[in-house]
Write an enzyme that holds these catalytic residues in place. Structure first.
Site, PDB file in Angstrom:
ATOM      1  N   TYR A 195      43.125 -79.798 -49.361  1.00 33.17           N
ATOM      2  CA  TYR A 195      41.793 -79.790 -48.733  1.00 33.17           C
ATOM      3  C   TYR A 195      41.875 -79.517 -47.221  1.00 33.17           C
ATOM      4  CZ  TYR A 195      37.829 -82.414 -46.603  1.00 33.17           C
ATOM      5  OH  TYR A 195      36.773 -82.823 -45.837  1.00 33.17           O
ATOM      6  N   GLY A 214      47.298 -79.472 -54.526  1.00 28.35           N
ATOM      7  CA  GLY A 214      46.531 -78.390 -53.900  1.00 28.35           C
ATOM      8  C   GLY A 214      46.198 -77.291 -54.894  1.00 28.35           C
ATOM      9  N   SER A 270      48.827 -88.755 -50.306  1.00 27.43           N
ATOM     10  CA  SER A 270      47.905 -89.247 -49.284  1.00 27.43           C
ATOM     11  C   SER A 270      46.795 -90.177 -49.770  1.00 27.43           C
ATOM     12  CB  SER A 270      47.273 -88.057 -48.565  1.00 27.43           C
ATOM     13  OG  SER A 270      46.463 -87.344 -49.467  1.00 27.43           O
ATOM     14  N   TYR A 300      51.342 -96.051 -48.181  1.00 27.04           N
ATOM     15  CA  TYR A 300      50.941 -94.778 -47.557  1.00 27.04           C
ATOM     16  C   TYR A 300      51.081 -94.882 -46.039  1.00 27.04           C
ATOM     17  CZ  TYR A 300      47.860 -91.139 -45.755  1.00 27.04           C
ATOM     18  OH  TYR A 300      47.347 -90.083 -45.044  1.00 27.04           O
ATOM     19  N   LYS A 334      53.847 -92.975 -43.414  1.00 26.49           N
ATOM     20  CA  LYS A 334      53.402 -92.100 -42.313  1.00 26.49           C
ATOM     21  C   LYS A 334      53.894 -92.639 -40.968  1.00 26.49           C
ATOM     22  CE  LYS A 334      50.924 -88.731 -44.224  1.00 26.49           C
ATOM     23  NZ  LYS A 334      50.804 -87.331 -43.824  1.00 26.49           N
TER      24      LYS A 334
HETATM   25  N1  UFG Z   1      34.834 -96.368 -51.370  1.00 31.22           N
HETATM   26  C1  UFG Z   1      33.984 -96.895 -52.315  1.00 31.22           C
HETATM   27  N2  UFG Z   1      33.845 -96.222 -53.510  1.00 31.22           N
HETATM   28  C2  UFG Z   1      34.510 -95.061 -53.778  1.00 31.22           C
HETATM   29  C3  UFG Z   1      35.376 -94.543 -52.789  1.00 31.22           C
HETATM   30  C4  UFG Z   1      35.515 -95.219 -51.612  1.00 31.22           C
HETATM   31  O1  UFG Z   1      33.374 -97.956 -52.112  1.00 31.22           O
HETATM   32  O2  UFG Z   1      34.346 -94.501 -54.872  1.00 31.22           O
HETATM   33  C5  UFG Z   1      34.973 -97.060 -50.087  1.00 31.22           C
HETATM   34  C6  UFG Z   1      36.391 -97.534 -49.810  1.00 31.22           C
HETATM   35  O3  UFG Z   1      36.613 -98.834 -50.312  1.00 31.22           O
HETATM   36  C7  UFG Z   1      36.437 -97.462 -48.272  1.00 31.22           C
HETATM   37  C8  UFG Z   1      35.510 -96.291 -47.937  1.00 31.22           C
HETATM   38  O4  UFG Z   1      34.685 -96.120 -49.071  1.00 31.22           O
HETATM   39  O5  UFG Z   1      35.891 -98.619 -47.744  1.00 31.22           O
HETATM   40  C9  UFG Z   1      36.255 -95.013 -47.668  1.00 31.22           C
HETATM   41  O6  UFG Z   1      37.181 -94.823 -48.726  1.00 31.22           O
HETATM   42  P1  UFG Z   1      37.919 -93.421 -48.967  1.00 31.22           P
HETATM   43  O7  UFG Z   1      38.662 -93.554 -50.245  1.00 31.22           O
HETATM   44  O8  UFG Z   1      36.949 -92.305 -48.837  1.00 31.22           O
HETATM   45  O9  UFG Z   1      38.918 -93.321 -47.744  1.00 31.22           O
HETATM   46  P2  UFG Z   1      40.019 -94.378 -47.227  1.00 31.22           P
HETATM   47  O10 UFG Z   1      39.393 -95.155 -46.109  1.00 31.22           O
HETATM   48  O11 UFG Z   1      40.622 -95.152 -48.329  1.00 31.22           O
HETATM   49  O12 UFG Z   1      41.194 -93.462 -46.734  1.00 31.22           O
HETATM   50  C10 UFG Z   1      41.008 -92.340 -45.905  1.00 31.22           C
HETATM   51  C11 UFG Z   1      42.124 -91.374 -46.181  1.00 31.22           C
HETATM   52  C12 UFG Z   1      43.436 -91.980 -45.757  1.00 31.22           C
HETATM   53  C13 UFG Z   1      43.356 -92.468 -44.325  1.00 31.22           C
HETATM   54  C14 UFG Z   1      42.194 -93.387 -44.135  1.00 31.22           C
HETATM   55  C15 UFG Z   1      42.113 -93.749 -42.674  1.00 31.22           C
HETATM   56  O13 UFG Z   1      42.172 -91.050 -47.570  1.00 31.22           O
HETATM   57  O14 UFG Z   1      44.418 -90.985 -45.868  1.00 31.22           O
HETATM   58  O15 UFG Z   1      40.999 -92.749 -44.561  1.00 31.22           O
HETATM   59  O16 UFG Z   1      40.905 -94.306 -42.301  1.00 31.22           O
HETATM   60  F1  UFG Z   1      44.474 -93.155 -44.028  1.00 31.22           F
END
Ligand code: UFG
Length: 321
Positions: A11, A36, A75, A139, A143
């Site tokens: 992405y 990818g 990731s 993760y 990193k």
């Molecule tokens: N979330 C939900 N439901 C979902 C998906 C996510 O409630 O279906 C919440 C998660 O709990 C979190 C927020 O939305 O609180 C964001 O979650 P994401 O999965 O979109 O992203 P992350 O914060 O887990 O992780 C991302 C990247 C990582 C990076 C991180 C740094 O994937 O690589 O941001 O902030 F390290």
């Protein structure tokens, strides 16, 4: 200059490839296509299908390149809790291999895709580059190990910048069409909430976090702003120096606030279901981005509505194909 983009079919990597090409850079991609998509990369880029763990593939990919932007990695925070060894192998050993081949072949410029997950649960918000690094997931640990490896390598001449991303979102409308998140399974909030339906509501991972509305707060940054920072980083590398720079927007949105913003963009409520907390999630992550502004001269210009709106447009474009 020709740039090697590892993970260039992912992405963020494929967005980088398209923008680098539009800015006149030659691009080589090294990607094993494990997550990818080969078709995300324009045929004008040189494409080597292979892993960063494969020295021969790395050496071939480095041919004629003056710099590397290194995205290739595992990731997903949640997956890393289940498969820590896989994360160590790809992220740490893969990068060690890449750095060895770069040193052997005299490629001395590196921009690295690091992460806010290196900081873990922060003591103070916003998070600066001087904040303590105590990752809460494998993760983040892997990193951080790579950032430390790069610092050691810079002492022997490598010019490097690690960019610590907060939550990357949005999509890029390139000359050959939309480039967007297409993970399988998709774990990220914005693409997931746009696909939610009454039968398959968005799972909100916890409403009992220590925040105003009980949902986690994240700092979302548009992928195009993010890649513009990478190009500035590429142009600001200094021999023997390793800078670590946060990339976010400098502000936070809770999960509930992102859901509300998305409802406005799509014109209807997003169906949700509150579930248990997800392993490895910190409560609040917000970046201090003053170093990015000062060192790179970078300011993000796209807001949460742009991120949701572009993801929405890209999903519609893929659905109509
Ligand atoms: N979330 C939900 N439901 C979902 C998906 C996510 O409630 O279906 C919440 C998660 O709990 C979190 C927020 O939305 O609180 C964001 O979650 P994401 O999965 O979109 O992203 P992350 O914060 O887990 O992780 C991302 C990247 C990582 C990076 C991180 C740094 O994937 O690589 O941001 O902030 F390290």
């Amino acid at each position: 200059m020709r740039v090697l983009v590892t993970g260039g079919a992912g992405y963020i990597g494929s967005t980088a490839v398209a923008i680098l090409q539009e800015r006149g850079y030659g691009v080589t991609v090294l990607d094993d296509c494990s997550t990818g998509h080969f078709e995300s990369v324009a045929s004008s880029a040189r494409f080597i299908t292979g892993s960063i763990l494969d020295s021969k593939a790395v050496a071939e990919a480095l041919t004629d390149c003056g710099a590397v932007i290194h995205f290739a990695a595992k990731s997903i925070v949640g997956e890393s809790v289940e498969k820590p060894d896989l994360y160590h192998e790809v992220n740490v050993n893969g990068t060690r291999n890449l750095l060895s081949e770069m040193a052997r072949l005299g490629v001395v410029k590196l921009v690295f895709s690091s992460t806010a997950a290196t900081y873990g649960e922060p003591e103070v918000i916003p998070i600066t580059e001087e904040s303590p690094t105590k990752p809460t997931s494998p993760y983040g640990t892997t990193k951080l190990a790579v950032d430390q490896m790069i610092t050691a390598e810079s002492e022997t001449g490598l010019a490097a910048i690690s960019l610590r991303y907060f939550n990357v979102a949005g999509a890029f409308n390139s000359k050959s069409g939309w480039i967007a998140e297409r993970h399988n399974p998709e774990t990220h909030l914005i693409p997931n909430l746009l696909r939610a339906s009454a039968a398959n509501p968005l799972k909100v991972f916890g409403k009992d976090w220590p925040t105003a509305d009980g949902t986690c707060i994240r700092d979302y940054v548009h992928v195009v702003d993010l890649i513009e920072a990478h190009i500035l980083a590429l142009e600001n590398l200094e021999p023997g120096k390793h800078e670590i720079i946060n990339l976010g927007s400098g502000g936070g949105y809770s999960v509930s606030q992102v859901i509300d913003a998305a409802a406005k963009v799509v014109g209807h409520e997003i169906p949700t279901q509150i579930t248990a907390r997800r392993a490895g999630d910190p409560a609040v992550l917000i970046a201090d981005i003053s170093k990015a502004k000062k060192v790179l001269g970078w300011t993000p210009t796209r807001n949460i509505e742009d991120m949701v709106g572009d993801t929405w447009k890209s999903q519609n474009a893929f659905a109509s194909k």
